[in-house]
Design a protein around this motif. Structure first.
Motif, PDB file in Angstrom:
ATOM      1  N   PRO A   1      61.728  68.382  11.652  1.00 62.93           N
ATOM      2  CA  PRO A   1      63.159  68.401  12.014  1.00 62.93           C
ATOM      3  C   PRO A   1      63.654  69.762  12.470  1.00 62.93           C
ATOM      4  N   HIS A   2      62.904  70.831  12.178  1.00 66.71           N
ATOM      5  CA  HIS A   2      63.325  72.172  12.578  1.00 66.71           C
ATOM      6  C   HIS A   2      62.759  72.591  13.932  1.00 66.71           C
ATOM      7  N   ASP A   3      61.896  71.779  14.509  1.00 64.45           N
ATOM      8  CA  ASP A   3      61.365  72.067  15.845  1.00 64.45           C
ATOM      9  C   ASP A   3      60.889  70.755  16.456  1.00 64.45           C
ATOM     10  N   VAL A   4      61.805  70.043  17.115  1.00 61.98           N
ATOM     11  CA  VAL A   4      61.474  68.731  17.674  1.00 61.98           C
ATOM     12  C   VAL A   4      61.047  68.847  19.129  1.00 61.98           C
ATOM     13  N   SER A   5      60.654  70.063  19.560  1.00 60.51           N
ATOM     14  CA  SER A   5      60.116  70.221  20.914  1.00 60.51           C
ATOM     15  C   SER A   5      58.672  69.741  20.988  1.00 60.51           C
ATOM     16  N   ARG A   6      58.120  69.275  19.869  1.00 60.93           N
ATOM     17  CA  ARG A   6      56.751  68.769  19.841  1.00 60.93           C
ATOM     18  C   ARG A   6      56.583  67.896  18.608  1.00 60.93           C
ATOM     19  N   VAL A   7      55.578  67.046  18.644  1.00 63.61           N
ATOM     20  CA  VAL A   7      55.166  66.249  17.497  1.00 63.61           C
ATOM     21  C   VAL A   7      53.661  66.435  17.331  1.00 63.61           C
TER      22      VAL A   7
ATOM     23  N   SER B   1      38.187  62.033  13.919  1.00 57.35           N
ATOM     24  CA  SER B   1      37.821  63.420  13.601  1.00 57.35           C
ATOM     25  C   SER B   1      38.739  64.055  12.570  1.00 57.35           C
ATOM     26  N   ASP B   2      39.900  63.442  12.288  1.00 54.41           N
ATOM     27  CA  ASP B   2      40.905  63.972  11.359  1.00 54.41           C
ATOM     28  C   ASP B   2      41.548  65.243  11.902  1.00 54.41           C
ATOM     29  N   GLN B   3      41.338  65.538  13.153  1.00 51.81           N
ATOM     30  CA  GLN B   3      41.905  66.738  13.768  1.00 51.81           C
ATOM     31  C   GLN B   3      43.379  66.526  14.085  1.00 51.81           C
ATOM     32  N   ILE B   4      44.169  67.587  13.881  1.00 56.14           N
ATOM     33  CA  ILE B   4      45.585  67.555  14.212  1.00 56.14           C
ATOM     34  C   ILE B   4      45.759  67.890  15.691  1.00 56.14           C
ATOM     35  N   ILE B   5      46.437  67.021  16.418  1.00 56.96           N
ATOM     36  CA  ILE B   5      46.663  67.196  17.852  1.00 56.96           C
ATOM     37  C   ILE B   5      48.145  67.426  18.087  1.00 56.96           C
ATOM     38  N   GLU B   6      48.490  68.529  18.737  1.00 55.48           N
ATOM     39  CA  GLU B   6      49.882  68.818  19.069  1.00 55.48           C
ATOM     40  C   GLU B   6      50.249  68.121  20.373  1.00 55.48           C
ATOM     41  N   VAL B   7      51.382  67.416  20.352  1.00 53.26           N
ATOM     42  CA  VAL B   7      51.850  66.681  21.534  1.00 53.26           C
ATOM     43  C   VAL B   7      53.229  67.224  21.907  1.00 53.26           C
TER      44      VAL B   7
END
Length: 471
Positions: A321-327, A334-340
């Motif tokens: 909620p403090h930075d909704v310019s990305r999810v 792979s359990d890897q976190i992907i920035e969108v």
């Protein structure tokens, strides 16, 4: 664990707006040992996501490195290579005196998984988000009775102790007007630095937080605590009481109970973010009239129903909620976190919190009706509204945007800057980094804001308590 928010009795300097602002301090305190597990300096007023981030800090073990010429920020110490046995822990606790240990070196800030949290009935603690986090980590949330501060007496007492650290900071304004002095409200700018008359340069919110973390590590955790007294009934009354420091108390309890196992992962922060569900299409995924897209979503654009959950094709995304310019999206294999990222984030000049997005959307609707927020025009209209407040001078000159609350913009800047730091730290740790990530204030464009003064003689003096001083 006790958790609470208090108003900081110090004014800080906001670099973006070039104004003096008030901030709040949110603290998590281990009731048994009085160890401060986490502390953050946040804009007014703290929200439920801020409380969740404090819990994120509680779950991670930290250390502060102190060198003769520099005091570093707290840093995550990661997953231990080995886990010792109980006899080793007992031996270690018996052989180390925290109070007598040298200042130079690493100072540990313990991590725990709380069994319960004592908090008041503030909306940030009774919110659905914070309650869901407590349920997810199997933490009992114990709410104090209304108008009964004694129900959370330990953290209230900590707020009094905190004054000893705050009194050393320029811009201290005290609890009431009798403590403020005659010059606290007289501000001038000298060499581009905000200075109170009769005082020194003001700290920024970031610098105030670093100062408090330093105070906790080198003073509070190493000082005798009146509430931590052991009584030995087998010796004379004169020698019966053994005073302990918070870290000594924590070591003794650790030796008695064994090591506290806390699941440690560099991407732990994403487990404490709200989850939203959206269907991944050829254009990306849409939330609140904003389209997010990236190459990491390519293999999931045509998944069948039930791939992520029963009944539809929606996938789970983490949303800050403090930075909704990305999810963010966790790859199921792979359990890897992907920035969108938001597709128009590169054009964004203003901070983009949930509150800012909601206000921009409201203005678009008010100007052109609900139909103006359609798939083709929504993102451009919202971007225009956000960028109208991205420039402080434009805010001051333009009557169309003058009714945007400047205090809300300052808070949004601070929250977005801290969010970017938290996620940059997580990404660096997932990449194997070991050095702490630099934390920048909103509006700070410098490349390095670390301390550079010689602190070799800094620790020779104790932190004075002006309430008890004759002068």
């Amino acid at each position: 664990m006790a958790i609470d928010v208090t108003r900081a009795d110090n004014l800080v300097w906001d670099q973006w707006s070039q104004k003096v602002v008030s901030v709040e301090i949110i603290t998590a305190l281990d009731v048994a040992s009085r160890v401060v597990l986490a502390i953050r300096v946040v804009p007014r007023s703290a929200d439920s996501h801020t409380a969740g981030l404090l819990l994120y800090d509680v779950l991670r073990p930290f250390a502060m490195a102190i060198e003769p010429d520099e005091v570093h920020d707290w840093r995550w110490v990661g997953v231990p290579e080995t886990v010792g046995l109980l006899p080793d822990a007992v031996s270690e606790a018996e052989s180390i005196s925290r109070a007598g240990a040298p200042l130079i070196g690493d100072h540990e800030i313990p991590a725990v998984l709380p069994e319960s949290i004592r908090a008041d009935h503030g909306s940030i603690f009774t919110s659905a988000h914070f309650r869901n986090l407590c349920e997810r980590f199997q933490i009992n949330l114990l709410l104090s009775r209304g108008k009964k501060p004694t129900d959370n007496a330990f953290v209230e007492r900590w707020h009094e102790t905190l004054q000893r650290g705050l009194q050393q900071v320029h811009g201290h304004k005290g609890r009431n007007v009798s403590q403020r002095g005659s010059d606290v409200g007289k501000l001038r700018v000298v060499d581009d630095e905000p200075v109170f008359l009769g005082d020194g340069p003001l700290l920024t919110a970031r610098e105030l937080e670093l100062h408090l973390r330093e105070f906790i590590a080198v003073d509070y955790h190493r000082s005798w605590h009146q509430g931590l007294t052991l009584v030995d009934r087998e010796v004379s009354a004169q020698d019966a009481q053994l005073r302990m420091t918070p870290l000594e108390s924590f070591d003794a309890m650790l030796a008695a109970t064994g090591r506290l196992h806390v699941l440690q992962r560099p991407d732990l922060i994403y487990d404490l973010l709200p989850i939203v569900w959206g269907t991944i299409g050829h254009a990306g995924v849409e939330f609140n009239n904003l389209t997010y897209d990236g190459r990491g979503l390519d293999e999931f654009r045509n998944v069948p129903k039930g791939f992520f959950r029963d009944g539809d094709r929606a996938a789970p995304f983490f949303r800050d909620p403090h930075d909704v310019s990305r999810v963010w999206f966790r790859h199921p294999d792979s359990d890897q976190i992907i920035e969108v990222p938001w597709r128009k984030a590169y054009q964004l000049e203003a901070p983009m919190t949930d509150a800012m997005l909601a206000e921009a959307s409201r203005r678009v609707r008010q100007r052109g009706g609900n139909r103006v927020l359609n798939a083709g025009s929504a993102q451009k209209e919202i971007l225009d509204q956000l960028n109208d407040v991205g420039d402080l001078e434009r805010l001051r000159r333009n009557p169309e945007v003058s009714d945007w609350s400047e205090s809300s913009l300052i808070a949004a800047r601070m929250r977005t800057a801290r969010s970017k730091f938290d996620h940059a730290e997580a990404q660096a740790l997932m990449g194997g980094a070991t050095e702490p990530v630099k934390l920048f204030d909103a509006g700070d464009t410098s490349e390095d804001t670390s301390a550079s003064e010689d602190l070799s003689s800094y620790f020779d003096d104790v932190w004075p308590d002006y309430d008890e001083s004759e002068t």
